[in-house]
Structures are given as structure tokens and as C-alpha cells.
Design an enzyme around this catalytic site. Structure first.
Site, short mmCIF file in Angstrom:
data_model
loop_
_atom_site.label_atom_id
_atom_site.label_comp_id
_atom_site.label_asym_id
_atom_site.label_seq_id
_atom_site.Cartn_x
_atom_site.Cartn_y
_atom_site.Cartn_z
N HIS A 76 51.78 44.94 38.71
CA HIS A 76 51.22 46.21 39.12
C HIS A 76 49.98 46.01 39.79
CE1 HIS A 76 49.44 46.28 34.99
NE2 HIS A 76 48.34 46.72 35.77
N SER A 78 46.20 47.91 39.87
CA SER A 78 45.45 48.89 39.11
C SER A 78 44.85 50.04 39.99
CB SER A 78 44.51 48.55 38.18
OG SER A 78 45.46 47.85 37.11
N GLN A 120 36.91 42.78 30.49
CA GLN A 120 35.54 43.08 30.49
C GLN A 120 34.76 42.38 29.08
OE1 GLN A 120 35.45 47.34 31.03
NE2 GLN A 120 34.06 47.09 32.62
N TYR A 158 36.15 50.13 39.27
CA TYR A 158 35.05 49.46 39.60
C TYR A 158 34.29 49.54 40.99
CZ TYR A 158 37.37 46.95 35.82
OH TYR A 158 37.87 46.81 34.37
N PRO A 161 35.86 46.62 43.81
CA PRO A 161 36.92 46.23 43.07
C PRO A 161 37.71 45.05 43.77
CG PRO A 161 37.51 48.20 44.21
CD PRO A 161 36.20 48.06 44.22
N PHE A 163 41.12 44.16 44.27
CA PHE A 163 42.44 44.59 44.08
C PHE A 163 43.27 43.25 43.75
CE2 PHE A 163 40.91 48.00 46.66
CZ PHE A 163 41.00 48.94 45.53
N HIS A 164 44.29 43.38 42.95
CA HIS A 164 45.25 42.37 42.47
C HIS A 164 46.31 42.57 41.78
CE1 HIS A 164 42.52 42.35 38.92
NE2 HIS A 164 43.62 41.77 38.29
N ILE A 165 47.26 41.89 41.78
CA ILE A 165 48.58 41.76 41.03
C ILE A 165 48.40 40.60 39.85
CG2 ILE A 165 51.07 41.79 40.96
CD1 ILE A 165 50.98 42.75 43.81
#
Length: 221
Positions: A76, A78, A120, A158, A161, A163-165
């Protein structure tokens, strides 16, 4: 009390065990509290056979640097952090999401840049595919999700961000072993993989929200 308009079911009983050995050594990001439901908004990525073949090649190479790496069970992208909702907030939260996301259309993005991430509190390390095209639409979605989170006084996403999978994970901060030479070799595998340009161009068709064991889907137009 639950607000008017919600079903009158009482809050379900939950039996909770924090034994990390039962889930690969993963540690909760926040302590469990009865009536608090971990909630996450995301874009689901369906994994076709070719994608799993690429993942297997990447894992074989990456495990020569970090043998404990495990493949993600689902994929997915996020749109929110994992936040905590009270049980009686779930209905209003989902309704607000549905209203704010109703106008969005399906879109494509490209996720083809291998990158190493840690959570985190540095208890887990991930290998992911970062988005290189499609940021604008993703930022628009995050903006609307953030507005819903603000309504419930919850942490927004964030500020800048990546964005990544996520593809694979391991316990602990092992980013030092995966950066550098390992990362270069993994990127080379992605770049050389047959039809990778087409394979890593993703069409997003729905947004999902997971709250505890409940799933909600918001189809894109």
C-alpha cells in the site's frame, strides 16, 4: 456516549496481548488502551505475478546484507500516519472521509526508486519503492485526509512526505547495512527488470481506511 445516528452496538470486548514474539518482534508504536482503535488511511496496491517476481529478486539480493528481511504481506501507499480513534469516533470519521474524498478521480503514479526507511522510533527498517511521478495528486489526497484528522484533533501526515510502497521489513534500525552498495544493487535490479516501466506505473482505483479490524473502501471516480 455514542453520538446520535450511529448504530447502538456497544463497544466490543478486546483481548490484547503485547507479546512481540507473536508478530515477528514488532513493537507497538503506542500502548494499547481499551476502546482505542489503530487507524490508517492508504491506497492499496494489488500485486500481480510480475511484481512478486521482482520482489523475490530484490529480497534475494537484500538478504545477503540483512538476512532477517521479510516480505510485506500486503502492499500500500500511506496517506496518513497510524493514529488512534475512540470506538464511537469511527462512524463520524469514516463519513467525513467519504465526503472529502468523493470528488477524486482515478490516477496513475510511478513508484520505481528504491529507498530505505525506518519508522519514527527506529524499531523497524523497510525497503520501499518511492514515487517519482504523481506527487501532485497524492498531496491533494493527503490535504483532504489531513482536514479530517484535524477535525478529530489527530496528528496529520508528514510535512514533506516521501510517498512509497514498502516491500520488505526487519526489526531494528539496520538502515546502515542497506544504504550504499545494497541500495545501488537493488536499484539496478529494478532498472533492468523486464517491463519495469510498465509494471511500476500504478493506477489507483480506491482509498481504504483500516480501523482496528474494520475496513472501509472509498472508490475513486
Amino acid at each position: 456516549p455514542a453520538p446520535a445516528g450511529l448504530p447502538g452496538d456497544s463497544e466490543p470486548e478486546e483481548t490484547v496481548s503485547d507479546d512481540s514474539s507473536r508478530h515477528g518482534g514488532r513493537v507497538r508504536g503506542f500502548p494499547h488502551e481499551r476502546g482505542s482503535w489503530a487507524t490508517h488511511v492508504y491506497l492499496p496496491r494489488r500485486a500481480q505475478e510480475e511484481f512478486l517476481e521482482l520482489l523475490e529478486l530484490l529480497l534475494c539480493r537484500a538478504r545477503t546484507f540483512v538476512p532477517s528481511l521479510a516480505a510485506m504481506e500486503e502492499f500500500h501507499l500511506s496517506l496518513s500516519q497510524c493514529v488512534v480513534l475512540r470506538y464511537h469516533w469511527i462512524g463520524p470519521f469514516v463519513r467525513s472521509l467519504k465526503e472529502r474524498l468523493a470528488a477524486f478521480h482515478r490516477f496513475f503514479c510511478v513508484a520505481d526508486q528504491v529507498k530505505v526507511y525506518t519508522n519514527q522510533n527506529k524499531t523497524r527498517t523497510f525497503i520501499g519503492l518511492e514515487v517519482s511521478a504523481g506527487h501532485f495528486q497524492l498531496l491533494e489526497l493527503v490535504s483532504e485526509v489531513d482536514r479530517v484528522l484535524e477535525e478529530f484533533d489527530l496528528p496529520t501526515f508528514y510535512k514533506d512526505p516521501s510517498f512509497h510502497i514498502s516491500l520488505a521489513w526487519c526489526v531494528g534500525d539496520l538502515s546502515g547495512r542497506l544504504d550504499g552498495q545494497c541500495l545501488r544493487e537493488l536499484q539496478d535490479i529494478v532498472d533492468r527488470f523486464e517491463d519495469s516501466a510498465l509494471l511500476l506505473r500504478v493506477q489507483w482505483e480506491e482509498i481504504r481506511c483500516k480501523s482496528g479490524n474494520k475496513y472501509f473502501s472509498f472508490p475513486l471516480r
